[in-house]
Write a protein that holds these residues in place. Structure first.
Motif, PDB file in Angstrom:
ATOM      1  N   ALA A  70      -2.656  12.403  -8.068  1.00 12.48           N
ATOM      2  CA  ALA A  70      -2.671  12.071  -9.492  1.00 12.48           C
ATOM      3  C   ALA A  70      -1.325  11.542  -9.955  1.00 12.48           C
ATOM      4  O   ALA A  70      -1.242  10.595 -10.748  1.00 12.48           O
ATOM      5  CB  ALA A  70      -3.061  13.300 -10.310  1.00 12.48           C
ATOM      6  N   ILE A  71      -0.243  12.131  -9.455  1.00 14.04           N
ATOM      7  CA  ILE A  71       1.099  11.723  -9.888  1.00 14.04           C
ATOM      8  C   ILE A  71       1.536  10.428  -9.222  1.00 14.04           C
ATOM      9  O   ILE A  71       2.109   9.542  -9.871  1.00 14.04           O
ATOM     10  CB  ILE A  71       2.108  12.851  -9.602  1.00 14.04           C
ATOM     11  N   LEU A  72       1.257  10.302  -7.922  1.00 12.79           N
ATOM     12  CA  LEU A  72       1.706   9.105  -7.211  1.00 12.79           C
ATOM     13  C   LEU A  72       0.807   7.895  -7.458  1.00 12.79           C
ATOM     14  O   LEU A  72       1.234   6.756  -7.279  1.00 12.79           O
ATOM     15  CB  LEU A  72       1.774   9.388  -5.710  1.00 12.79           C
ATOM     16  N   GLY A  73      -0.443   8.138  -7.850  1.00 15.41           N
ATOM     17  CA  GLY A  73      -1.354   7.040  -8.161  1.00 15.41           C
ATOM     18  C   GLY A  73      -1.557   6.117  -6.985  1.00 15.41           C
ATOM     19  O   GLY A  73      -1.884   6.543  -5.879  1.00 15.41           O
ATOM     20  N   HIS A  74      -1.339   4.816  -7.202  1.00 15.71           N
ATOM     21  CA  HIS A  74      -1.612   3.842  -6.141  1.00 15.71           C
ATOM     22  C   HIS A  74      -0.645   3.979  -4.973  1.00 15.71           C
ATOM     23  O   HIS A  74      -0.873   3.419  -3.894  1.00 15.71           O
ATOM     24  CB  HIS A  74      -1.549   2.414  -6.710  1.00 15.71           C
ATOM     25  N   ASN A  75       0.458   4.722  -5.158  1.00 14.77           N
ATOM     26  CA  ASN A  75       1.399   4.931  -4.055  1.00 14.77           C
ATOM     27  C   ASN A  75       1.025   6.128  -3.184  1.00 14.77           C
ATOM     28  O   ASN A  75       1.673   6.399  -2.181  1.00 14.77           O
ATOM     29  CB  ASN A  75       2.813   5.157  -4.610  1.00 14.77           C
ATOM     30  N   ALA A  76      -0.019   6.871  -3.586  1.00 13.94           N
ATOM     31  CA  ALA A  76      -0.394   8.092  -2.881  1.00 13.94           C
ATOM     32  C   ALA A  76      -0.645   7.887  -1.380  1.00 13.94           C
ATOM     33  O   ALA A  76      -0.240   8.738  -0.577  1.00 13.94           O
ATOM     34  CB  ALA A  76      -1.618   8.722  -3.538  1.00 13.94           C
ATOM     35  N   PRO A  77      -1.311   6.800  -0.949  1.00 19.85           N
ATOM     36  CA  PRO A  77      -1.544   6.639   0.496  1.00 19.85           C
ATOM     37  C   PRO A  77      -0.268   6.568   1.322  1.00 19.85           C
ATOM     38  O   PRO A  77      -0.304   6.777   2.543  1.00 19.85           O
ATOM     39  CB  PRO A  77      -2.322   5.310   0.578  1.00 19.85           C
ATOM     40  N   ASN A  78       0.863   6.277   0.685  1.00 18.44           N
ATOM     41  CA  ASN A  78       2.125   6.145   1.418  1.00 18.44           C
ATOM     42  C   ASN A  78       2.977   7.409   1.349  1.00 18.44           C
ATOM     43  O   ASN A  78       4.151   7.378   1.716  1.00 18.44           O
ATOM     44  CB  ASN A  78       2.925   4.973   0.856  1.00 18.44           C
ATOM     45  N   TRP A  79       2.393   8.519   0.890  1.00 20.23           N
ATOM     46  CA  TRP A  79       3.211   9.700   0.661  1.00 20.23           C
ATOM     47  C   TRP A  79       3.892  10.199   1.928  1.00 20.23           C
ATOM     48  O   TRP A  79       5.021  10.700   1.874  1.00 20.23           O
ATOM     49  CB  TRP A  79       2.381  10.831   0.040  1.00 20.23           C
ATOM     50  N   PHE A  80       3.252  10.068   3.082  1.00 14.48           N
ATOM     51  CA  PHE A  80       3.821  10.659   4.290  1.00 14.48           C
ATOM     52  C   PHE A  80       5.157  10.026   4.656  1.00 14.48           C
ATOM     53  O   PHE A  80       6.125  10.735   4.954  1.00 14.48           O
ATOM     54  CB  PHE A  80       2.850  10.538   5.470  1.00 14.48           C
ATOM     55  N   VAL A  81       5.233   8.722   4.636  1.00 14.54           N
ATOM     56  CA  VAL A  81       6.477   8.031   5.014  1.00 14.54           C
ATOM     57  C   VAL A  81       7.606   8.425   4.074  1.00 14.54           C
ATOM     58  O   VAL A  81       8.716   8.759   4.505  1.00 14.54           O
ATOM     59  CB  VAL A  81       6.271   6.500   5.005  1.00 14.54           C
ATOM     60  N   ASP A  82       7.317   8.409   2.773  1.00 15.47           N
ATOM     61  CA  ASP A  82       8.355   8.734   1.793  1.00 15.47           C
ATOM     62  C   ASP A  82       8.734  10.213   1.864  1.00 15.47           C
ATOM     63  O   ASP A  82       9.927  10.564   1.786  1.00 15.47           O
ATOM     64  CB  ASP A  82       7.870   8.401   0.381  1.00 15.47           C
ATOM     65  N   ALA A  83       7.749  11.086   2.003  1.00  9.64           N
ATOM     66  CA  ALA A  83       8.033  12.517   2.081  1.00  9.64           C
ATOM     67  C   ALA A  83       8.808  12.851   3.344  1.00  9.64           C
ATOM     68  O   ALA A  83       9.725  13.681   3.328  1.00  9.64           O
ATOM     69  CB  ALA A  83       6.732  13.310   2.044  1.00  9.64           C
ATOM     70  N   SER A  84       8.451  12.200   4.440  1.00  6.86           N
ATOM     71  CA  SER A  84       9.139  12.424   5.706  1.00  6.86           C
ATOM     72  C   SER A  84      10.619  12.091   5.588  1.00  6.86           C
ATOM     73  O   SER A  84      11.486  12.881   6.004  1.00  6.86           O
ATOM     74  CB  SER A  84       8.493  11.581   6.807  1.00  6.86           C
ATOM     75  N   ALA A  85      10.919  10.950   5.010  1.00  9.21           N
ATOM     76  CA  ALA A  85      12.317  10.535   4.851  1.00  9.21           C
ATOM     77  C   ALA A  85      13.058  11.469   3.891  1.00  9.21           C
ATOM     78  O   ALA A  85      14.206  11.860   4.144  1.00  9.21           O
ATOM     79  CB  ALA A  85      12.378   9.100   4.346  1.00  9.21           C
ATOM     80  N   HIS A  86      12.394  11.826   2.800  1.00  9.67           N
ATOM     81  CA  HIS A  86      13.032  12.690   1.806  1.00  9.67           C
ATOM     82  C   HIS A  86      13.354  14.068   2.369  1.00  9.67           C
ATOM     83  O   HIS A  86      14.483  14.569   2.218  1.00  9.67           O
ATOM     84  CB  HIS A  86      12.122  12.838   0.581  1.00  9.67           C
ATOM     85  N   LEU A  87      12.371  14.697   3.024  1.00 12.23           N
ATOM     86  CA  LEU A  87      12.587  16.034   3.551  1.00 12.23           C
ATOM     87  C   LEU A  87      13.611  16.038   4.680  1.00 12.23           C
ATOM     88  O   LEU A  87      14.393  16.987   4.809  1.00 12.23           O
ATOM     89  CB  LEU A  87      11.262  16.637   4.023  1.00 12.23           C
ATOM     90  N   ASP A  88      13.625  14.998   5.474  1.00 15.56           N
ATOM     91  CA  ASP A  88      14.626  14.911   6.536  1.00 15.56           C
ATOM     92  C   ASP A  88      16.031  14.846   5.948  1.00 15.56           C
ATOM     93  O   ASP A  88      16.938  15.551   6.404  1.00 15.56           O
ATOM     94  CB  ASP A  88      14.359  13.694   7.421  1.00 15.56           C
TER      95      ASP A  88
END
Length: 211
Positions: free
Chosen positions: A180-198
Motif C-alpha cells: 500500500a505504501i510503496l504502490g507501483h514500486n512494491a514489486p521492486n521492494w527486495f532490491v531496495d530493501a536488500s541494499a538498505h538493510l546491508d
C-alpha cells in the motif's frame, strides 16, 4: 477406519494427496491462524471432502504440527549457515540477506509463524524453547565473542538477532502495508530493501578502524 498415515509405506498418490493438503493448510493457516482455521476450509482449499481429508490427517492440530515441523527445518537453516570461521561483518550481513530472501520466497510460511507467535505459540513452544533457543544461544555466543574481540562494534547478540528478524520478516508479515505504501514500486521492494538493510547493519557493526 484405516488411515494413510497408518501404512508403513505410503503410495505415491498418498504422498501427493498429503502434500496437497499441507499446501492448502498453509494457505488457510497463514491467512486465519490456528484458531481461525477450520478443517472445512482446508478441505475446500484442497478440493477434498472432509472425510477424505481426515483419512490422511486425523485432526486440525495434526496438520498444523506437520506444517510447523517442516517450517522450522527451513526456518532455522539460514541461522545454521552462520559460520564462526568467516568474516564477522560479512557473516552477519549474509544472514540478513538470507532472512530477507525467505521473506520474499516464503511469505505464507513467515505469516504462519508470526500468527502462531502472536496467538501465544501454544503449538510450537517446545520447539522455540528447545531447538530454536539452543541454536540462537550458540550463535549469540559467537557474536558476543566477535564484539569482545573488537571484530565488530559492541552489540547485544540477542537484540541484534531480534532486529534482523523484525526488519526482514516485516516484508512478508506486513506485505499489505508494504504494498500500500510503496504502490507501483512494491514489486521492486527486495532490491531496495536488500541494499538498505546491508548498509544499515554493515554501518552498525563495522568498527571505525575497519570502516
Amino acid at each position: 477406519m484405516a488411515r494413510a498415515s497408518d501404512a508403513k509405506t505410503q503410495t505415491r498418490i498418498q504422498r501427493e494427496k498429503k502434500q496437497i493438503i499441507l499446501e492448502a493448510a498453509l494457505e488457510v493457516f497463514s491467512a486465519h491462524g490456528y484458531k481461525g482455521a477450520t478443517l472445512e476450509q482446508i478441505a475446500n482449499q484442497s478440493n477434498l471432502s472432509k472425510p477424505n481429508l481426515l483419512y490422511y490427517f486425523d485432526s486440525k492440530e495434526g496438520i498444523f504440527q506437520r506444517l510447523i515441523e517442516e517450517l522450522l527445518v527451513s526456518w532455522l537453516d539460514p541461522l545454521r549457515k552462520f559460520s564462526a570461521t568467516g568474516n564477522p561483518v560479512e557473516e552477519i550481513c549474509a544472514y540478513v540477506q538470507r532472512k530477507l530472501e525467505m521473506a520474499r520466497d516464503y511469505p505464507r510460511e513467515s505469516r504462519l509463524f508470526a500468527t502462531e507467535i502472536i496467538q501465544g505459540a501454544k503449538h510450537i513452544h517446545p520447539q522455540l524453547a528447545g531447538p530454536l533457543k539452543q541454536l540462537v544461544d550458540d550463535k549469540a555466543e559467537i557474536i558476543e565473542y566477535w564484539a569482545h574481540s573488537g571484530a565488530i562494534n559492541p552489540v547485544d547478540p540477542y537484540h541484534l538477532l531480534f532486529s534482523i528478524w523484525s526488519t526482514t520478516q516485516h516484508y512478508a508479515d506486513f506485505s499489505s502495508q508494504v504494498n500500500a505504501i510503496l504502490g507501483h514500486n512494491a514489486p521492486n521492494w527486495f532490491v531496495d530493501a536488500s541494499a538498505h538493510l546491508d548498509r544499515m547493519f554493515r554501518a552498525m557493526l563495522t568498527p571505525p578502524t575497519k570502516a
